[in-house]
Motif scaffolding. Sequence first.
Motif, PDB file in Angstrom:
ATOM      1  N   HIS A   1     -14.736  -7.459 -12.291  1.00 48.41           N
ATOM      2  CA  HIS A   1     -14.200  -6.562 -13.310  1.00 48.41           C
ATOM      3  C   HIS A   1     -15.232  -6.315 -14.415  1.00 48.41           C
ATOM      4  CE1 HIS A   1     -10.554  -7.413 -11.231  1.00 48.41           C
ATOM      5  NE2 HIS A   1     -10.412  -8.638 -11.722  1.00 48.41           N
ATOM      6  N   GLU A   2     -16.230  -7.164 -14.507  1.00 47.50           N
ATOM      7  CA  GLU A   2     -17.217  -7.068 -15.586  1.00 47.50           C
ATOM      8  C   GLU A   2     -18.181  -5.926 -15.302  1.00 47.50           C
ATOM      9  OE1 GLU A   2     -18.422  -8.219 -19.250  1.00 47.50           O
ATOM     10  OE2 GLU A   2     -16.847  -9.236 -18.091  1.00 47.50           O
ATOM     11  N   PRO A   3     -18.288  -4.947 -16.193  1.00 50.29           N
ATOM     12  CA  PRO A   3     -19.163  -3.800 -15.923  1.00 50.29           C
ATOM     13  C   PRO A   3     -20.625  -4.207 -15.764  1.00 50.29           C
ATOM     14  CG  PRO A   3     -17.670  -3.319 -17.734  1.00 50.29           C
ATOM     15  CD  PRO A   3     -17.533  -4.788 -17.457  1.00 50.29           C
ATOM     16  N   ILE A   4     -21.269  -3.606 -14.787  1.00 52.14           N
ATOM     17  CA  ILE A   4     -22.710  -3.767 -14.605  1.00 52.14           C
ATOM     18  C   ILE A   4     -23.421  -2.832 -15.575  1.00 52.14           C
ATOM     19  CG2 ILE A   4     -24.629  -3.408 -13.000  1.00 52.14           C
ATOM     20  CD1 ILE A   4     -22.651  -4.047 -10.730  1.00 52.14           C
ATOM     21  N   ASP A   5     -24.445  -3.336 -16.236  1.00 50.50           N
ATOM     22  CA  ASP A   5     -25.233  -2.513 -17.157  1.00 50.50           C
ATOM     23  C   ASP A   5     -26.130  -1.589 -16.336  1.00 50.50           C
ATOM     24  OD1 ASP A   5     -26.755  -1.357 -19.104  1.00 50.50           O
ATOM     25  OD2 ASP A   5     -27.694  -3.221 -19.808  1.00 50.50           O
ATOM     26  N   ILE A   6     -25.831  -0.304 -16.324  1.00 46.92           N
ATOM     27  CA  ILE A   6     -26.646   0.658 -15.581  1.00 46.92           C
ATOM     28  C   ILE A   6     -27.416   1.579 -16.528  1.00 46.92           C
ATOM     29  CG2 ILE A   6     -25.207   0.621 -13.513  1.00 46.92           C
ATOM     30  CD1 ILE A   6     -23.903   3.225 -14.514  1.00 46.92           C
ATOM     31  N   SER A   7     -27.569   1.159 -17.770  1.00 46.69           N
ATOM     32  CA  SER A   7     -28.221   2.010 -18.767  1.00 46.69           C
ATOM     33  C   SER A   7     -29.674   2.303 -18.412  1.00 46.69           C
ATOM     34  CB  SER A   7     -28.130   1.367 -20.154  1.00 46.69           C
ATOM     35  OG  SER A   7     -28.777   0.099 -20.172  1.00 46.69           O
ATOM     36  N   GLU A   8     -30.297   1.419 -17.638  1.00 47.89           N
ATOM     37  CA  GLU A   8     -31.690   1.640 -17.235  1.00 47.89           C
ATOM     38  C   GLU A   8     -31.805   1.873 -15.735  1.00 47.89           C
ATOM     39  OE1 GLU A   8     -34.738  -0.740 -19.226  1.00 47.89           O
ATOM     40  OE2 GLU A   8     -33.115  -1.797 -20.249  1.00 47.89           O
ATOM     41  N   SER A   9     -30.698   2.208 -15.103  1.00 43.35           N
ATOM     42  CA  SER A   9     -30.682   2.429 -13.654  1.00 43.35           C
ATOM     43  C   SER A   9     -30.534   3.912 -13.342  1.00 43.35           C
ATOM     44  CB  SER A   9     -29.523   1.668 -13.009  1.00 43.35           C
ATOM     45  OG  SER A   9     -29.636   0.283 -13.221  1.00 43.35           O
ATOM     46  N   TYR A  10     -31.357   4.386 -12.420  1.00 39.79           N
ATOM     47  CA  TYR A  10     -31.176   5.733 -11.888  1.00 39.79           C
ATOM     48  C   TYR A  10     -30.101   5.727 -10.799  1.00 39.79           C
ATOM     49  CZ  TYR A  10     -35.370   7.327 -14.311  1.00 39.79           C
ATOM     50  OH  TYR A  10     -36.280   7.662 -15.280  1.00 39.79           O
ATOM     51  N   ALA A  11     -30.025   4.619 -10.076  1.00 47.15           N
ATOM     52  CA  ALA A  11     -29.101   4.523  -8.956  1.00 47.15           C
ATOM     53  C   ALA A  11     -28.861   3.053  -8.642  1.00 47.15           C
ATOM     54  CB  ALA A  11     -29.668   5.244  -7.734  1.00 47.15           C
ATOM     55  N   THR A  12     -27.873   2.815  -7.790  1.00 49.95           N
ATOM     56  CA  THR A  12     -27.592   1.461  -7.311  1.00 49.95           C
ATOM     57  C   THR A  12     -27.470   1.484  -5.795  1.00 49.95           C
ATOM     58  OG1 THR A  12     -26.368   0.868  -9.323  1.00 49.95           O
ATOM     59  CG2 THR A  12     -25.997  -0.487  -7.371  1.00 49.95           C
ATOM     60  N   HIS A  13     -28.319   0.701  -5.148  1.00 59.38           N
ATOM     61  CA  HIS A  13     -28.189   0.534  -3.702  1.00 59.38           C
ATOM     62  C   HIS A  13     -27.016  -0.406  -3.444  1.00 59.38           C
ATOM     63  CE1 HIS A  13     -30.167  -0.670   0.374  1.00 59.38           C
ATOM     64  NE2 HIS A  13     -29.336   0.346   0.515  1.00 59.38           N
ATOM     65  N   LEU A  14     -26.091   0.017  -2.580  1.00 61.51           N
ATOM     66  CA  LEU A  14     -24.859  -0.737  -2.379  1.00 61.51           C
ATOM     67  C   LEU A  14     -24.949  -1.757  -1.246  1.00 61.51           C
ATOM     68  CD1 LEU A  14     -22.263   2.151  -2.841  1.00 61.51           C
ATOM     69  CD2 LEU A  14     -23.102   0.531  -4.549  1.00 61.51           C
ATOM     70  N   TRP A  15     -26.096  -1.833  -0.590  1.00 60.96           N
ATOM     71  CA  TRP A  15     -26.325  -2.857   0.432  1.00 60.96           C
ATOM     72  C   TRP A  15     -25.192  -2.835   1.464  1.00 60.96           C
ATOM     73  CZ3 TRP A  15     -31.097  -3.922  -0.618  1.00 60.96           C
ATOM     74  CH2 TRP A  15     -31.537  -4.004  -1.947  1.00 60.96           C
ATOM     75  N   GLU A  16     -25.093  -1.709   2.161  1.00 62.92           N
ATOM     76  CA  GLU A  16     -24.003  -1.480   3.106  1.00 62.92           C
ATOM     77  C   GLU A  16     -23.800  -2.631   4.094  1.00 62.92           C
ATOM     78  OE1 GLU A  16     -23.319   2.415   5.488  1.00 62.92           O
ATOM     79  OE2 GLU A  16     -24.599   1.134   6.736  1.00 62.92           O
ATOM     80  N   THR A  17     -24.893  -3.225   4.568  1.00 59.96           N
ATOM     81  CA  THR A  17     -24.779  -4.302   5.553  1.00 59.96           C
ATOM     82  C   THR A  17     -23.899  -5.431   5.042  1.00 59.96           C
ATOM     83  OG1 THR A  17     -26.941  -3.784   6.496  1.00 59.96           O
ATOM     84  CG2 THR A  17     -26.080  -6.006   6.892  1.00 59.96           C
ATOM     85  N   PHE A  18     -24.050  -5.751   3.760  1.00 62.59           N
ATOM     86  CA  PHE A  18     -23.287  -6.861   3.171  1.00 62.59           C
ATOM     87  C   PHE A  18     -21.990  -6.386   2.526  1.00 62.59           C
ATOM     88  CE2 PHE A  18     -27.835  -7.810   3.011  1.00 62.59           C
ATOM     89  CZ  PHE A  18     -27.877  -8.975   3.760  1.00 62.59           C
TER      90      PHE A  18
END
Length: 489
Positions: free
Chosen positions: A210-227
């Motif tokens: 539930h804790e938000p991930i800080d994406i302020s310096e992220s262009y994108a997030t790889h979701l690691w589909e395999t896992f």
Amino acid sequence: MKIPKILHYCFGLSEDFGGKPWSLMHYVCLRSAIEHIKPDSVFFYYEFEPDTVWWGLTEPLVTKVKVEAPREIFGHPLLNTAHRADVVRLVALLDRGGIYLDADVMVHRSFDPLLNESAVLGQEGVNGQYGTANAVILAQPHSLFVTRWLDQYNWFRGTNLHRPFWNEHSVQLPFFMSRLFPNEVTVLDHRAFFWPLWTEQGIEQIFRSHEPIDISESYATHLWETFGWPYVKNLTPGAVRALDSNFARWARPYVEHLPDEFGGAGSKRSEGEAHVRRAAFQRTYAEGLWGSEGDRRFFSGAGSRGYAADAYVIAILAELDALRTAAQRPLKIVDIGCGDFVIGAEIARHTPDTYIGCDIVPELVEHNQAVHSGDRVSFQILDAVADPLPEADVYLVRQVLQHLSNADIQRIIEKLRDHPAVYITEGQPRVTLGPINPDKPVNHEVRFDWRTGVGRGVELDQSPYDLKVDLISRVVGETEAINSYKINW
């Protein structure tokens, strides 16, 4: 030279899709890239085309490129589809340049600040602990760095599927090369594309926390589909709305228009596509996306009023008079996409003909039937793409096709082809710019920027339609011209 705003995706290089068919996760990731990057083109390379309801939503957004993935490189066999995909992406980037994204990359903001570089990669792990992953690659056409990278496959060792060599050419090698040739590539830190990591803690953060991930310096997030696949494989829009996780919060805007059980077990692709079309125009009327007029419940836009509408009615009445004289009887008219019936009412009022107004929005049709039906006027719920058309002498299609995908337009045209009296009206921008008949998803918008009058509209006499048309009416406004055509089959 800048990195072009061209997106590249590679998917379906094995017939079973590695047990991970095109899903809600893939759809929302691709939508996020289009929303934030605003690409000029989206190329989708595949050997086996997906066939899910989620692909039905995605297909109109991409340019499909069927490929036969390489089975070897420099004489070294490519035994795994992941390694074949590694090569396909590098070849595509060398050819066109642009931005390669794995189908499980969620984009958070524009990539424009990166487009002046020659090539861009992101670290996997703090300080590149694991290397620089190839799930996100930006490159100019014929990039020297990408050329060197592909050339290094002459000693590819991935034929050994043991872990030491599994990601050697996709993650470890480009990181090593970036230190040898620092002027040829820009390497961003781990927060740019690949944070959180694929660790148990990272997957927990993305899909359960539930804790938000800080994406302020992220262009994108790889979701690691395999896992992460166990968390997304059965997701529906209702589940996304119910979850309080980072992925759910990121995905929610892209499924807000879909019903809770869309894409669930037993969903058929055709049913999904039909629902999306209906929902798109239900939302258009419910939210007044074409404007409003007093206390009217339904409003089909300013284009159904004023001089352009009057000119259309005059032209169509003249055509109907000629057809009626030739037939020596009243006609049966089907108006596909009748909308709020403002134009249809004028046609019905000035002819002895039978008028059937058809529209995809059930509540609009019910309203029209309750308020406007009579001895010669009736209304019918119709998805012109999926449903059979009512039999008629004349078919009117006024500014409907502009809201549909090219594939949907083609299906409607094929249904109309056996009928001699077909009239289609479309808006064209005052300034023609860009590719002919660019595709678009189904929604209330049109292909060109109607605010500035720049772009391309639906051009029926051009590919992929190639129809023979006679212009019967043309009204030129500040930003667009409204053209009405009789189709000659």
